[in-house]
Design an enzyme around this catalytic site. Sequence first.
Site, PDB file in Angstrom:
ATOM      1  N   GLY A   1       0.785  -1.232   0.000  1.00 34.78           N
ATOM      2  CA  GLY A   1       0.000   0.000   0.000  1.00 34.78           C
ATOM      3  C   GLY A   1       0.813   1.276   0.000  1.00 34.78           C
ATOM      4  O   GLY A   1       0.324   2.307   0.432  1.00 34.78           O
ATOM      5  N   LYS A   2       2.044   1.244  -0.505  1.00 28.06           N
ATOM      6  CA  LYS A   2       2.857   2.457  -0.524  1.00 28.06           C
ATOM      7  C   LYS A   2       2.281   3.488  -1.500  1.00 28.06           C
ATOM      8  O   LYS A   2       2.090   4.656  -1.160  1.00 28.06           O
ATOM      9  CB  LYS A   2       4.305   2.128  -0.900  1.00 28.06           C
ATOM     10  CG  LYS A   2       4.982   1.224   0.113  1.00 28.06           C
ATOM     11  CD  LYS A   2       6.421   0.940  -0.235  1.00 28.06           C
ATOM     12  CE  LYS A   2       6.578   0.160  -1.522  1.00 28.06           C
ATOM     13  NZ  LYS A   2       5.965  -1.185  -1.449  1.00 28.06           N
TER      14      LYS A   2
ATOM     15  N   GLU B   1       0.561 -36.628   1.699  1.00 33.23           N
ATOM     16  CA  GLU B   1      -0.021 -35.502   2.438  1.00 33.23           C
ATOM     17  C   GLU B   1      -0.346 -35.891   3.873  1.00 33.23           C
ATOM     18  O   GLU B   1      -0.120 -35.127   4.804  1.00 33.23           O
ATOM     19  CB  GLU B   1      -1.294 -34.991   1.739  1.00 33.23           C
ATOM     20  CG  GLU B   1      -1.060 -34.390   0.352  1.00 33.23           C
ATOM     21  CD  GLU B   1       0.021 -33.333   0.329  1.00 33.23           C
ATOM     22  OE1 GLU B   1       0.203 -32.629   1.341  1.00 33.23           O
ATOM     23  OE2 GLU B   1       0.700 -33.209  -0.708  1.00 33.23           O
TER      24      GLU B   1
ATOM     25  N   HIS C   1       2.721 -35.682   5.997  1.00 31.96           N
ATOM     26  CA  HIS C   1       2.977 -34.338   6.530  1.00 31.96           C
ATOM     27  C   HIS C   1       2.085 -34.055   7.733  1.00 31.96           C
ATOM     28  O   HIS C   1       2.545 -33.625   8.782  1.00 31.96           O
ATOM     29  CB  HIS C   1       2.625 -33.275   5.472  1.00 31.96           C
ATOM     30  CG  HIS C   1       3.607 -33.163   4.352  1.00 31.96           C
ATOM     31  ND1 HIS C   1       4.942 -32.959   4.547  1.00 31.96           N
ATOM     32  CD2 HIS C   1       3.425 -33.162   3.009  1.00 31.96           C
ATOM     33  CE1 HIS C   1       5.549 -32.861   3.372  1.00 31.96           C
ATOM     34  NE2 HIS C   1       4.646 -32.988   2.413  1.00 31.96           N
TER      35      HIS C   1
ATOM     36  N   ASP D   1       9.037 -29.806  -1.161  1.00 29.78           N
ATOM     37  CA  ASP D   1       9.318 -29.956   0.267  1.00 29.78           C
ATOM     38  C   ASP D   1      10.813 -29.900   0.517  1.00 29.78           C
ATOM     39  O   ASP D   1      11.273 -29.249   1.456  1.00 29.78           O
ATOM     40  CB  ASP D   1       8.805 -31.323   0.768  1.00 29.78           C
ATOM     41  CG  ASP D   1       7.318 -31.484   0.569  1.00 29.78           C
ATOM     42  OD1 ASP D   1       6.624 -30.467   0.530  1.00 29.78           O
ATOM     43  OD2 ASP D   1       6.867 -32.639   0.439  1.00 29.78           O
TER      44      ASP D   1
HETATM   45  P1  ADP Z   1       2.796  -0.919  -3.368  1.00 28.39           P
HETATM   46  O1  ADP Z   1       2.885   0.407  -4.017  1.00 28.39           O
HETATM   47  O2  ADP Z   1       3.235  -0.930  -1.938  1.00 28.39           O
HETATM   48  O3  ADP Z   1       3.454  -2.026  -4.127  1.00 28.39           O
HETATM   49  P2  ADP Z   1       0.002  -0.541  -3.798  1.00 28.39           P
HETATM   50  O4  ADP Z   1      -0.168   0.704  -3.016  1.00 28.39           O
HETATM   51  O5  ADP Z   1       0.076  -0.375  -5.255  1.00 28.39           O
HETATM   52  O6  ADP Z   1       1.263  -1.353  -3.279  1.00 28.39           O
HETATM   53  O7  ADP Z   1      -1.164  -1.536  -3.381  1.00 28.39           O
HETATM   54  C1  ADP Z   1      -1.826  -2.318  -4.334  1.00 28.39           C
HETATM   55  C2  ADP Z   1      -3.262  -2.539  -3.929  1.00 28.39           C
HETATM   56  O8  ADP Z   1      -3.352  -3.339  -2.763  1.00 28.39           O
HETATM   57  C3  ADP Z   1      -3.990  -1.269  -3.579  1.00 28.39           C
HETATM   58  O9  ADP Z   1      -4.545  -0.685  -4.706  1.00 28.39           O
HETATM   59  C4  ADP Z   1      -5.056  -1.750  -2.609  1.00 28.39           C
HETATM   60  O10 ADP Z   1      -6.196  -2.191  -3.301  1.00 28.39           O
HETATM   61  C5  ADP Z   1      -4.430  -2.933  -1.938  1.00 28.39           C
HETATM   62  N1  ADP Z   1      -3.881  -2.572  -0.621  1.00 28.39           N
HETATM   63  C6  ADP Z   1      -2.588  -2.677  -0.249  1.00 28.39           C
HETATM   64  N2  ADP Z   1      -2.418  -2.298   1.029  1.00 28.39           N
HETATM   65  C7  ADP Z   1      -3.630  -1.915   1.481  1.00 28.39           C
HETATM   66  C8  ADP Z   1      -4.113  -1.421   2.738  1.00 28.39           C
HETATM   67  N3  ADP Z   1      -3.296  -1.222   3.783  1.00 28.39           N
HETATM   68  N4  ADP Z   1      -5.427  -1.154   2.843  1.00 28.39           N
HETATM   69  C9  ADP Z   1      -6.255  -1.348   1.812  1.00 28.39           C
HETATM   70  N5  ADP Z   1      -5.864  -1.799   0.604  1.00 28.39           N
HETATM   71  C10 ADP Z   1      -4.572  -2.098   0.425  1.00 28.39           C
HETATM   72 ZN    ZN Z   2       4.871 -32.659   0.352  1.00 27.06          ZN
END
Ligand code: ADP
Ligand code: ZN
Length: 541
Positions: free
Chosen positions: A147-148, A364, A367, A440
Amino acid sequence: MKDNYKSKNNILIFFLTALILAILYCLFVIPAVKTPDTKQTQHGLFTGFDNSAISWLLPVLLVIAVCVILSRSVGRRSSRMMSFGKSSAKVYVKAQTGKTFEDVAGQDEAKEALKEIVDFLHDPEKYSGIGAFLPKGALLVGPPGTGKTLLAQAVAGEADVPFFSISGSEFVEMFVGVGAAKVRDLFRQASEKAPCIVFIDEIDAIGKKREGHTGSSDEREQTLNQLLTEMDGFDGKKGVVILAATNRPESLDPALLRPGRFDRRIPAELPDMAGRKAILAVHAKKVRTDPDIDFDSVARATAGASGAELANIINESALRAVRNGRNSVTQADLEESIEVVIAGYQRKNAVISPKERKIIACHEIGHALVAAIQKDSAPIHKITIIPRTSGALGYTLQVDEGDKFLMTKEEALARITVLTGGRAAEELIFGTCTSGASNDIEKATQIAKAMVTRFGMSEKFGMMALETMNDRYLGGNVSLICAQETAYQIDNEVKEIIRQCFEKACDILRQNVGKLCELTDHLLEKETLSGIEFMSIIAEK
Ligand code: ADP
Ligand code: ZN
Ligand code: MG
């Protein structure tokens, strides 16, 4: 886009004009020159004209016309040249991204830090009154999909100030100096619009460490130098805040990270249980769900998943609901889509011979049984022998009760033992081994190697770092930092750890052969066993 279209048009007009002029010239001038005095000439169309007049008028007109067209098109092109170093940053105003902090679930520390920046831009006096000034830059770091980019968009939505967004790769140009010119232009625009926010996504594209003499990195270095200069150049009090995002903070040039530049680091880590639940809830708002959905169990089963993967799980489950002709998402849809995201779709029409199915089931259960009988293993969540598109022919899912941040030596060994349990069961029941254990084996080796080289969990080496991890956020490729001879010993140590774990798994299964066979038959019949079913069968016996 637009520029390109215009210049194509220019070229087209230019060629058309030239073509018409050339045709006119051929029709009138050449015949006229060839037959200067004969009135009976049949070549020209307008034989009645005064040929001598045409013979000088036309070339003159032609030259003038060509000059005009040329000068115009060159003029336009040179204005295009002038815009060569223009940055293509998108400027957002409030309503445009439509994202706010509400859309970002979890990530509380990151939101806190960013809120402060937004607040500063709204009301700088509050800060300058007390003598505080904000950092010029903040760097969002974390694994992909946490979510950056979303956080930056939310800042744009929250801040009542212009928001410039550009991706680091847009500065990367073929010609030396163009990237630097773009950086200059971006900062010129930003300081005109101050207070404002500049966001550079994936900054590692331009911010990589400058290294020795590789030769080809001139352009990138110039761009980076320009960025450093610009960040020093503008006044922090003016209110330009630079945000950047990256998932490779180790590879950034140290000069970028020193105080006065990107000195604040905002981590966007993988979400914990509560975070996962919150993210699921945010995304589930966008789809119609049954009222009795239990996000807790989904959050528990998705340890290690990023926000992007969780969003994907919700979407997959909505798609599955539509595919099955329902108009709301059920718990079963969610459960299935977790597996789709982890292991791929079911391969319904895969034909597996009865003999092979039996081996897979036995593997399986091997495991699962080892995991259930050992004490340091996570509980079984699900066992299945339905093949998946990822190539898995079956798998056993273990889910921890809560979040785990540490792994003890006992747990690490227990995990390796569980991983070797599949092969152990095959050998015990069928007296042979199959290629089905390859995954594995790979995982077990990884854990054992990390124990020896990074976690200091082997007696032989103790607390000695033998490997370093690069790109922690991108899965982390490791590189050895020890002598050749030590590497040889490491391999022996790893081999020994895995051998001991395998022995232990064999012991456990040998003592429980009856259960192993019974559970195998049960799994063959039902194809999928839940953790609860599995444990109740074990308890019965
Ligand atoms: P990054 O830039 O870190 O690679 P993105 O910001 O592009 O990641 O995130 C991709 C998607 O994942 C977003 O559009 C959203 O839908 C979802 N997502 C990621 N983190 C969150 C969060 N903390 N809350 C809600 N949605 C999120
Ligand atoms: Zn296995
Ligand atoms: Mg991103």
